[in-house]
Scaffold this active site. Structure first.
Site, PDB file in Angstrom:
ATOM      1  N   LYS A   1      -2.653  -2.033  -0.195  1.00 23.39           N
ATOM      2  CA  LYS A   1      -2.258  -2.039   0.985  1.00 23.39           C
ATOM      3  C   LYS A   1      -3.044  -0.877   1.755  1.00 23.39           C
ATOM      4  O   LYS A   1      -3.648  -1.144   2.960  1.00 23.39           O
ATOM      5  CB  LYS A   1      -0.813  -1.803   1.036  1.00 23.39           C
ATOM      6  CG  LYS A   1      -0.041  -2.876   1.970  1.00 23.39           C
ATOM      7  CD  LYS A   1       1.423  -2.175   2.042  1.00 23.39           C
ATOM      8  CE  LYS A   1       2.295  -3.173   1.946  1.00 23.39           C
ATOM      9  NZ  LYS A   1       3.638  -2.716   2.405  1.00 23.39           N
TER      10      LYS A   1
ATOM     11  N   ARG B   1      -2.127  -8.774   8.117  1.00 27.48           N
ATOM     12  CA  ARG B   1      -2.181  -7.458   8.344  1.00 27.48           C
ATOM     13  C   ARG B   1      -3.340  -6.883   9.725  1.00 27.48           C
ATOM     14  O   ARG B   1      -2.946  -6.294  10.287  1.00 27.48           O
ATOM     15  CB  ARG B   1      -2.721  -6.447   7.094  1.00 27.48           C
ATOM     16  CG  ARG B   1      -2.564  -5.012   7.022  1.00 27.48           C
ATOM     17  CD  ARG B   1      -2.615  -4.576   5.780  1.00 27.48           C
ATOM     18  NE  ARG B   1      -1.400  -5.040   5.038  1.00 27.48           N
ATOM     19  CZ  ARG B   1      -1.232  -5.757   3.920  1.00 27.48           C
ATOM     20  NH1 ARG B   1      -2.457  -6.456   3.570  1.00 27.48           N
ATOM     21  NH2 ARG B   1      -0.048  -6.240   3.445  1.00 27.48           N
TER      22      ARG B   1
ATOM     23  N   THR C   1       3.196   4.242   2.419  1.00 30.43           N
ATOM     24  CA  THR C   1       3.141   3.253   1.309  1.00 30.43           C
ATOM     25  C   THR C   1       2.529   4.093  -0.002  1.00 30.43           C
ATOM     26  O   THR C   1       1.837   4.984   0.401  1.00 30.43           O
ATOM     27  CB  THR C   1       2.272   2.120   1.743  1.00 30.43           C
ATOM     28  OG1 THR C   1       2.354   1.456   0.555  1.00 30.43           O
ATOM     29  CG2 THR C   1       0.564   2.532   1.761  1.00 30.43           C
TER      30      THR C   1
ATOM     31  N   ASP D   1       5.460  -3.786   6.339  1.00 35.27           N
ATOM     32  CA  ASP D   1       6.200  -4.552   5.509  1.00 35.27           C
ATOM     33  C   ASP D   1       5.698  -5.853   5.593  1.00 35.27           C
ATOM     34  O   ASP D   1       5.660  -6.415   6.777  1.00 35.27           O
ATOM     35  CB  ASP D   1       7.718  -4.471   6.065  1.00 35.27           C
ATOM     36  CG  ASP D   1       8.607  -4.783   4.811  1.00 35.27           C
ATOM     37  OD1 ASP D   1       8.347  -3.826   3.765  1.00 35.27           O
ATOM     38  OD2 ASP D   1       9.262  -5.676   4.457  1.00 35.27           O
TER      39      ASP D   1
HETATM   40  P1  IMP Z   1       6.121  -4.120   0.443  1.00 31.74           P
HETATM   41  O1  IMP Z   1       5.440  -3.036   0.098  1.00 31.74           O
HETATM   42  O2  IMP Z   1       7.655  -4.471   0.443  1.00 31.74           O
HETATM   43  O3  IMP Z   1       5.939  -4.635   2.095  1.00 31.74           O
HETATM   44  O4  IMP Z   1       5.885  -5.385  -0.453  1.00 31.74           O
HETATM   45  C1  IMP Z   1       4.610  -6.344   0.061  1.00 31.74           C
HETATM   46  C2  IMP Z   1       4.495  -7.196  -1.018  1.00 31.74           C
HETATM   47  O5  IMP Z   1       4.067  -8.529  -0.397  1.00 31.74           O
HETATM   48  C3  IMP Z   1       3.347  -6.891  -1.780  1.00 31.74           C
HETATM   49  O6  IMP Z   1       3.575  -6.055  -2.994  1.00 31.74           O
HETATM   50  C4  IMP Z   1       2.651  -8.126  -2.254  1.00 31.74           C
HETATM   51  O7  IMP Z   1       3.301  -8.680  -3.355  1.00 31.74           O
HETATM   52  C5  IMP Z   1       3.054  -9.002  -0.962  1.00 31.74           C
HETATM   53  N1  IMP Z   1       1.648  -8.835  -0.131  1.00 31.74           N
HETATM   54  C6  IMP Z   1       1.773  -8.358   0.915  1.00 31.74           C
HETATM   55  N2  IMP Z   1       0.715  -8.478   1.852  1.00 31.74           N
HETATM   56  C7  IMP Z   1      -0.235  -8.927   0.748  1.00 31.74           C
HETATM   57  C8  IMP Z   1      -1.430  -9.383   0.963  1.00 31.74           C
HETATM   58  O8  IMP Z   1      -2.322  -9.040   1.917  1.00 31.74           O
HETATM   59  N3  IMP Z   1      -2.170 -10.077  -0.132  1.00 31.74           N
HETATM   60  C9  IMP Z   1      -1.291 -10.049  -1.227  1.00 31.74           C
HETATM   61  N4  IMP Z   1      -0.067  -9.991  -1.308  1.00 31.74           N
HETATM   62  C10 IMP Z   1       0.525  -9.364  -0.364  1.00 31.74           C
END
Ligand code: IMP
Length: 197
Positions: free
Chosen positions: A13, A182, A8, A70
Protein backbone atom coordinates in the site's frame (compact mmCIF):
# COMPACT_ATOMS: atom_id res chain seq x y z
CA UNK A 1 9.15 20.67 3.25
CA UNK A 2 5.70 19.64 4.50
CA UNK A 3 5.37 16.30 6.23
CA UNK A 4 2.68 13.63 5.90
CA UNK A 5 2.31 10.33 7.71
CA UNK A 6 0.70 7.45 5.81
CA UNK A 7 -1.13 5.43 8.47
CA UNK A 8 -0.01 1.97 7.39
CA UNK A 9 2.64 -0.69 7.88
CA UNK A 10 1.61 -2.45 4.65
CA UNK A 11 4.55 -1.98 2.25
CA UNK A 12 2.48 -2.72 -0.88
CA UNK A 13 0.00 0.00 0.00
CA UNK A 14 2.75 2.38 1.00
CA UNK A 15 4.62 2.03 -2.29
CA UNK A 16 1.46 2.73 -4.26
CA UNK A 17 0.46 5.73 -2.15
CA UNK A 18 4.00 7.16 -2.45
CA UNK A 19 3.80 6.77 -6.26
CA UNK A 20 0.34 8.34 -6.36
CA UNK A 21 1.45 11.33 -4.24
CA UNK A 22 4.69 11.95 -6.12
CA UNK A 23 3.53 15.27 -7.59
CA UNK A 24 3.06 16.75 -4.11
CA UNK A 25 6.24 18.21 -2.62
CA UNK A 26 6.10 16.37 0.70
CA UNK A 27 8.25 14.28 2.98
CA UNK A 28 6.40 11.01 3.51
CA UNK A 29 6.51 8.94 6.66
CA UNK A 30 4.65 5.75 7.52
CA UNK A 31 3.93 3.83 10.70
CA UNK A 32 7.16 1.91 10.03
CA UNK A 33 8.85 5.16 11.15
CA UNK A 34 6.89 5.07 14.44
CA UNK A 35 7.53 1.52 15.71
CA UNK A 36 6.43 2.40 19.24
CA UNK A 37 2.98 3.59 18.20
CA UNK A 38 0.38 1.13 19.59
CA UNK A 39 -1.35 -1.08 17.01
CA UNK A 40 -4.55 0.50 15.69
CA UNK A 41 -7.47 -1.89 16.18
CA UNK A 42 -9.48 -1.96 12.95
CA UNK A 43 -12.82 -2.89 14.48
CA UNK A 44 -15.12 -0.74 12.35
CA UNK A 45 -17.92 -2.29 10.28
CA UNK A 46 -17.11 -0.12 7.29
CA UNK A 47 -14.04 0.98 5.34
CA UNK A 48 -14.95 4.56 6.21
CA UNK A 49 -15.03 3.97 9.98
CA UNK A 50 -11.66 2.20 9.88
CA UNK A 51 -10.03 4.82 7.65
CA UNK A 52 -11.19 7.68 9.89
CA UNK A 53 -9.99 5.83 13.00
CA UNK A 54 -6.54 5.22 11.50
CA UNK A 55 -6.15 8.84 10.34
CA UNK A 56 -7.27 10.23 13.73
CA UNK A 57 -5.13 7.96 15.90
CA UNK A 58 -2.08 8.55 13.71
CA UNK A 59 -2.60 12.32 13.85
CA UNK A 60 -3.02 12.20 17.63
CA UNK A 61 0.15 10.13 18.12
CA UNK A 62 2.43 11.90 15.63
CA UNK A 63 0.99 15.45 15.65
CA UNK A 64 1.45 15.43 11.86
CA UNK A 65 -1.10 15.48 9.01
CA UNK A 66 -2.04 11.85 8.49
CA UNK A 67 -3.50 9.94 5.57
CA UNK A 68 -5.15 6.54 5.99
CA UNK A 69 -6.33 4.06 3.39
CA UNK A 70 -8.83 1.39 4.31
CA UNK A 71 -9.57 -0.87 1.42
CA UNK A 72 -10.61 -4.34 0.41
CA UNK A 73 -12.24 -6.64 -2.06
CA UNK A 74 -16.02 -7.10 -2.39
CA UNK A 75 -17.09 -10.25 -4.23
CA UNK A 76 -20.74 -10.26 -5.34
CA UNK A 77 -21.19 -14.05 -5.12
CA UNK A 78 -20.00 -13.86 -1.48
CA UNK A 79 -22.39 -11.01 -0.61
CA UNK A 80 -19.55 -8.50 -0.44
CA UNK A 81 -17.03 -10.65 1.46
CA UNK A 82 -14.17 -10.48 2.27
CA UNK A 83 -14.84 -6.70 2.48
CA UNK A 84 -13.41 -5.03 5.60
CA UNK A 85 -11.87 -8.40 6.53
CA UNK A 86 -9.84 -8.66 3.31
CA UNK A 87 -6.39 -8.63 4.92
CA UNK A 88 -7.35 -11.31 7.46
CA UNK A 89 -9.84 -13.37 5.40
CA UNK A 90 -7.97 -16.65 6.02
CA UNK A 91 -7.03 -15.76 9.62
CA UNK A 92 -5.44 -13.02 11.73
CA UNK A 93 -1.92 -13.66 10.42
CA UNK A 94 -2.88 -14.89 6.95
CA UNK A 95 -0.51 -14.32 4.03
CA UNK A 96 -1.70 -12.95 0.68
CA UNK A 97 -1.35 -16.47 -0.78
CA UNK A 98 -3.56 -17.99 1.95
CA UNK A 99 -6.23 -15.33 1.42
CA UNK A 100 -6.18 -15.97 -2.33
CA UNK A 101 -6.43 -19.74 -1.82
CA UNK A 102 -9.44 -19.32 0.44
CA UNK A 103 -11.12 -16.98 -2.05
CA UNK A 104 -10.56 -19.33 -5.01
CA UNK A 105 -11.92 -22.25 -2.97
CA UNK A 106 -15.04 -20.25 -2.07
CA UNK A 107 -15.68 -19.52 -5.77
CA UNK A 108 -14.81 -22.96 -7.13
CA UNK A 109 -16.99 -24.03 -10.08
CA UNK A 110 -18.51 -20.57 -10.48
CA UNK A 111 -18.37 -19.38 -14.12
CA UNK A 112 -16.64 -16.09 -14.97
CA UNK A 113 -19.87 -14.11 -15.29
CA UNK A 114 -20.68 -14.93 -11.65
CA UNK A 115 -17.24 -13.91 -10.37
CA UNK A 116 -17.81 -10.14 -10.45
CA UNK A 117 -16.07 -8.11 -7.76
CA UNK A 118 -14.70 -4.69 -6.96
CA UNK A 119 -11.94 -3.17 -4.94
CA UNK A 120 -13.07 -0.35 -2.70
CA UNK A 121 -10.82 2.23 -1.05
CA UNK A 122 -11.69 4.91 1.47
CA UNK A 123 -9.06 7.57 2.10
CA UNK A 124 -9.25 9.63 5.30
CA UNK A 125 -6.95 12.62 5.67
CA UNK A 126 -6.47 14.37 9.03
CA UNK A 127 -5.14 17.86 8.27
CA UNK A 128 -2.84 19.85 10.54
CA UNK A 129 -5.80 21.01 12.65
CA UNK A 130 -7.04 17.44 13.06
CA UNK A 131 -10.06 17.90 10.79
CA UNK A 132 -10.73 14.70 8.84
CA UNK A 133 -11.60 14.67 5.12
CA UNK A 134 -12.92 11.50 3.43
CA UNK A 135 -13.03 10.27 -0.18
CA UNK A 136 -13.80 6.93 -1.81
CA UNK A 137 -12.94 5.05 -4.99
CA UNK A 138 -13.86 1.71 -6.57
CA UNK A 139 -12.53 -0.41 -9.41
CA UNK A 140 -14.65 -3.15 -11.02
CA UNK A 141 -13.34 -6.54 -12.14
CA UNK A 142 -13.77 -10.32 -11.99
CA UNK A 143 -11.97 -12.95 -9.95
CA UNK A 144 -9.86 -15.28 -12.09
CA UNK A 145 -9.48 -19.04 -11.72
CA UNK A 146 -5.82 -19.01 -10.74
CA UNK A 147 -3.23 -16.41 -9.70
CA UNK A 148 -1.44 -14.63 -12.59
CA UNK A 149 1.35 -12.05 -12.56
CA UNK A 150 3.93 -10.91 -10.06
CA UNK A 151 3.26 -7.19 -9.48
CA UNK A 152 1.29 -5.42 -6.76
CA UNK A 153 0.16 -7.04 -3.52
CA UNK A 154 -2.83 -8.66 -1.81
CA UNK A 155 -5.45 -10.04 -4.21
CA UNK A 156 -3.86 -8.43 -7.30
CA UNK A 157 -2.95 -11.80 -8.95
CA UNK A 158 -6.62 -12.88 -9.10
CA UNK A 159 -8.29 -9.53 -9.83
CA UNK A 160 -8.91 -9.26 -13.58
CA UNK A 161 -9.74 -5.89 -15.12
CA UNK A 162 -12.06 -6.71 -18.02
CA UNK A 163 -10.95 -3.88 -20.37
CA UNK A 164 -7.41 -5.28 -20.31
CA UNK A 165 -8.10 -9.01 -19.82
CA UNK A 166 -5.27 -8.98 -17.29
CA UNK A 167 -4.90 -9.11 -13.53
CA UNK A 168 -3.67 -6.10 -11.56
CA UNK A 169 -0.51 -8.14 -10.91
CA UNK A 170 0.05 -8.49 -14.68
CA UNK A 171 -0.83 -4.89 -15.57
CA UNK A 172 2.05 -3.27 -13.70
CA UNK A 173 2.03 -0.19 -11.51
CA UNK A 174 1.72 2.39 -14.31
CA UNK A 175 -1.70 1.14 -15.40
CA UNK A 176 -2.85 0.07 -11.93
CA UNK A 177 -2.05 3.54 -10.59
CA UNK A 178 -4.24 5.12 -13.28
CA UNK A 179 -7.37 3.03 -12.72
CA UNK A 180 -7.27 1.56 -9.21
CA UNK A 181 -9.72 2.21 -6.38
CA UNK A 182 -6.82 3.88 -4.52
CA UNK A 183 -5.96 6.13 -7.48
CA UNK A 184 -9.61 7.21 -7.78
CA UNK A 185 -9.95 7.97 -4.06
CA UNK A 186 -6.64 9.89 -3.92
CA UNK A 187 -7.52 11.88 -7.04
CA UNK A 188 -10.69 13.02 -5.29
CA UNK A 189 -8.54 14.12 -2.30
CA UNK A 190 -6.14 16.04 -4.55
CA UNK A 191 -7.47 19.57 -4.01
CA UNK A 192 -7.71 19.08 -0.24
CA UNK A 193 -4.14 17.81 -0.12
CA UNK A 194 -2.92 20.73 -2.25
CA UNK A 195 -4.63 23.14 0.10
CA UNK A 196 -3.24 21.62 3.28
CA UNK A 197 0.26 20.40 2.45
P1 IMP B 1 -6.52 -2.81 5.31
O1 IMP B 1 -5.08 -2.60 5.65
O2 IMP B 1 -7.36 -3.23 6.45
O3 IMP B 1 -7.09 -1.64 4.56
O4 IMP B 1 -6.53 -4.08 4.35
C1 IMP B 1 -6.55 -3.96 2.99
C2 IMP B 1 -6.50 -5.37 2.39
O5 IMP B 1 -7.35 -5.38 1.25
C3 IMP B 1 -5.11 -5.71 1.89
O6 IMP B 1 -4.35 -6.39 2.85
C4 IMP B 1 -5.43 -6.59 0.68
O7 IMP B 1 -5.69 -7.91 1.10
C5 IMP B 1 -6.71 -5.98 0.15
N1 IMP B 1 -6.41 -4.91 -0.83
C6 IMP B 1 -6.65 -3.59 -0.70
N2 IMP B 1 -6.22 -2.91 -1.77
C7 IMP B 1 -5.69 -3.83 -2.59
C8 IMP B 1 -5.05 -3.73 -3.87
O8 IMP B 1 -4.85 -2.66 -4.45
N3 IMP B 1 -4.65 -4.91 -4.39
C9 IMP B 1 -4.82 -6.11 -3.78
N4 IMP B 1 -5.37 -6.25 -2.59
C10 IMP B 1 -5.81 -5.11 -1.99
Amino acid sequence: MKKLVVATRNRGKLIEIAELLHEHDIKLFSLLDFPKMPEIVEDGDTFEANAIKKARETFEYTGLPSLADDSGLEVDALNGAPGVHSSRYAGETATDEQNIDKLLAALIDLPLEERTARFRCVIAFADSSGQVHVTQGTCEGVIGFEPRGSGGFGYDPVFIVREYGKTFAELGSDIKNRISHRAVALEKMRDVLHKHI
